[in-house]
Design an enzyme around this catalytic site. Sequence first.
Site, PDB file in Angstrom:
ATOM      1  N   ASN A  28       0.818  -1.226   0.000  1.00 55.73           N
ATOM      2  CA  ASN A  28       0.000   0.000   0.000  1.00 55.73           C
ATOM      3  C   ASN A  28       0.857   1.284   0.000  1.00 55.73           C
ATOM      4  OD1 ASN A  28      -2.352   1.504   0.127  1.00 55.73           O
ATOM      5  ND2 ASN A  28      -3.150   0.423   1.918  1.00 55.73           N
ATOM      6  N   ILE A  29       0.244   2.406  -0.223  1.00 53.84           N
ATOM      7  CA  ILE A  29       0.925   3.703  -0.069  1.00 53.84           C
ATOM      8  C   ILE A  29       1.357   3.808   1.400  1.00 53.84           C
ATOM      9  CG2 ILE A  29       0.682   6.215  -0.301  1.00 53.84           C
ATOM     10  CD1 ILE A  29      -1.836   5.668  -2.033  1.00 53.84           C
ATOM     11  N   SER A  31       3.463   1.826   2.924  1.00 54.91           N
ATOM     12  CA  SER A  31       3.681   0.505   3.549  1.00 54.91           C
ATOM     13  C   SER A  31       5.151   0.263   3.895  1.00 54.91           C
ATOM     14  CB  SER A  31       3.174  -0.610   2.629  1.00 54.91           C
ATOM     15  OG  SER A  31       3.854  -0.569   1.396  1.00 54.91           O
ATOM     16  N   GLY A  32       6.055   1.070   3.340  1.00 54.07           N
ATOM     17  CA  GLY A  32       7.484   0.918   3.678  1.00 54.07           C
ATOM     18  C   GLY A  32       8.350   0.424   2.528  1.00 54.07           C
ATOM     19  N   LYS A  33       7.880   0.576   1.316  1.00 52.69           N
ATOM     20  CA  LYS A  33       8.635   0.074   0.152  1.00 52.69           C
ATOM     21  C   LYS A  33       9.982   0.789   0.007  1.00 52.69           C
ATOM     22  CE  LYS A  33       5.134   0.987  -2.608  1.00 52.69           C
ATOM     23  NZ  LYS A  33       4.159   1.437  -1.586  1.00 52.69           N
ATOM     24  N   THR A  34       9.971   2.101   0.214  1.00 57.04           N
ATOM     25  CA  THR A  34      11.212   2.872   0.062  1.00 57.04           C
ATOM     26  C   THR A  34      12.253   2.445   1.096  1.00 57.04           C
ATOM     27  OG1 THR A  34       9.857   4.693  -0.718  1.00 57.04           O
ATOM     28  CG2 THR A  34      12.114   5.230  -0.123  1.00 57.04           C
ATOM     29  N   GLU A  51      10.335   4.045  -7.750  1.00 56.48           N
ATOM     30  CA  GLU A  51       9.181   4.407  -8.580  1.00 56.48           C
ATOM     31  C   GLU A  51       9.357   5.832  -9.103  1.00 56.48           C
ATOM     32  OE1 GLU A  51       4.628   3.329  -7.734  1.00 56.48           O
ATOM     33  OE2 GLU A  51       5.630   4.593  -6.294  1.00 56.48           O
ATOM     34  N   ARG A 104       7.171  -1.349  -6.948  1.00 54.46           N
ATOM     35  CA  ARG A 104       5.942  -1.635  -7.691  1.00 54.46           C
ATOM     36  C   ARG A 104       6.239  -2.195  -9.082  1.00 54.46           C
ATOM     37  NH1 ARG A 104       1.571  -0.599  -5.295  1.00 54.46           N
ATOM     38  NH2 ARG A 104       1.377   1.016  -3.709  1.00 54.46           N
TER      39      ARG A 104
HETATM   40  N1  DCP Z   1       0.110   5.955  -7.155  1.00 55.17           N
HETATM   41  C1  DCP Z   1      -1.065   5.854  -7.877  1.00 55.17           C
HETATM   42  N2  DCP Z   1      -1.177   4.908  -8.851  1.00 55.17           N
HETATM   43  C2  DCP Z   1      -0.169   4.036  -9.092  1.00 55.17           C
HETATM   44  C3  DCP Z   1       1.010   4.099  -8.348  1.00 55.17           C
HETATM   45  C4  DCP Z   1       1.128   5.080  -7.364  1.00 55.17           C
HETATM   46  O1  DCP Z   1      -1.996   6.638  -7.657  1.00 55.17           O
HETATM   47  N3  DCP Z   1      -0.324   3.140 -10.067  1.00 55.17           N
HETATM   48  C5  DCP Z   1       0.277   7.059  -6.177  1.00 55.17           C
HETATM   49  C6  DCP Z   1      -0.004   6.714  -4.756  1.00 55.17           C
HETATM   50  C7  DCP Z   1       0.940   7.605  -3.987  1.00 55.17           C
HETATM   51  C8  DCP Z   1       2.131   7.793  -4.916  1.00 55.17           C
HETATM   52  O2  DCP Z   1       1.629   7.502  -6.225  1.00 55.17           O
HETATM   53  O3  DCP Z   1       0.350   8.862  -3.756  1.00 55.17           O
HETATM   54  C9  DCP Z   1       3.308   6.888  -4.578  1.00 55.17           C
HETATM   55  O4  DCP Z   1       2.757   5.663  -4.176  1.00 55.17           O
HETATM   56  P1  DCP Z   1       3.495   4.341  -3.773  1.00 55.17           P
HETATM   57  O5  DCP Z   1       2.670   3.569  -2.792  1.00 55.17           O
HETATM   58  O6  DCP Z   1       3.815   3.584  -4.986  1.00 55.17           O
HETATM   59  O7  DCP Z   1       4.865   4.820  -3.121  1.00 55.17           O
HETATM   60  P2  DCP Z   1       5.162   5.290  -1.639  1.00 55.17           P
HETATM   61  O8  DCP Z   1       6.283   6.276  -1.704  1.00 55.17           O
HETATM   62  O9  DCP Z   1       3.912   5.727  -0.975  1.00 55.17           O
HETATM   63  O10 DCP Z   1       5.662   3.946  -1.000  1.00 55.17           O
HETATM   64  P3  DCP Z   1       6.202   3.656   0.444  1.00 55.17           P
HETATM   65  O11 DCP Z   1       5.635   4.648   1.394  1.00 55.17           O
HETATM   66  O12 DCP Z   1       5.745   2.244   0.698  1.00 55.17           O
HETATM   67  O13 DCP Z   1       7.690   3.779   0.335  1.00 55.17           O
END
Ligand code: DCP
Length: 229
Positions: A28-29, A31-34, A51, A104
Site C-alpha cells: 500500500n501507499i 507501507s514501507g517500500k522505500t 518508482e 511496484r
Molecule cells: N500511485 C497511484 N497509482 C499508481 C502508483 C502510485 O496513484 N499506479 C500514487 C499513490 C501515492 C504515490 O503515487 O500517492 C506513490 O505511491 P506508492 O505507494 O507507490 O509509493 P510510496 O512512496 O507511498 O511507498 P512507500 O511509502 O511504501 O515507500
Amino acid sequence: LDKVRRQVTWKMTALHPSRSITVAIEGNIGSGKTTFLDHFSKTKGIEVIQEPVDMWRNVRGHNTLALMYSDPKRWSFAFQSYVQLTMLDIHTRKQKSLIRMMERSIYSAKYCFVENMHESGNMTDAEYVVLTEWFDWILANQKVQIDLIVYLKTSPEVCHQRIKQRCREEEKAIPLDYLQALHSAHEDWLTHKKFPTPAPVLVLNGDHNLSDMYSVFEKNRHKILLGQN
Ligand code: DCP
C-alpha cells in the site's frame, strides 16, 4: 574481529542467483517500500529502481499526481496512462546487475490502482477498457518479467499514520478509507489471487517499527536475493 568482518562482508555482498532476477516490492501507499529498497541498495550487486513519482509530478510541466488527487474523476485516466508508460519503460530497461529490485510494477498499477479507480467510479468504463487494452497488448508483446514479488503487508491505519508524518504535498488529503480500499485491492490480488500473480509472492509484515523492519528484511535476505518465496 574476523568474524565481524566476515558478517559485514556477507551483508554487503549479494548472494549469487544462477541467472539475473527481478524482484518487485509491492504494498500500500506508506507501507514501507522505500525503506526496503534503501536497505537493500547498500548491498553490492543489486540495482534498485525507485518508482518514478518525480516523473509523474512533472510531465512537461504538469503535476499529474496532484491533478489526480485534486479531481480523480477528471484525471485518473490520464494519470494511470502515464504511470503505465513509465512502468513499461522501467520493465524493459536493460538490467545492469544480477539482481534488480524495483518499486511496484505495471501489474500493481493495473490490478490495484486502475481496478480501484474503476470500481470507485473515478474511471469510466470506456477509460478502463482502453487502459486494459493497452495493458493486455503490453503483456502479450513486451518482456515484463518478474521473478519474485515481496509484498509488504501493512495495516491501512499504520500506512495512514506514516503518510501523515512524511507530509508529501499531494497526499495530504488521503483518507483512511482510500487506504483501506487499496489494501483490499492488494489482498485480492496477492493473497486471494483475483488476478494472476506474475511470480511467487513473499509476504512480510510491514507493521513493525523501523529497527524491527530491518530485522525482518535481514531474516529474509537469503530468500529475497535468490528470488524465492
Ligand atoms: N500511485 C497511484 N497509482 C499508481 C502508483 C502510485 O496513484 N499506479 C500514487 C499513490 C501515492 C504515490 O503515487 O500517492 C506513490 O505511491 P506508492 O505507494 O507507490 O509509493 P510510496 O512512496 O507511498 O511507498 P512507500 O511509502 O511504501 O515507500
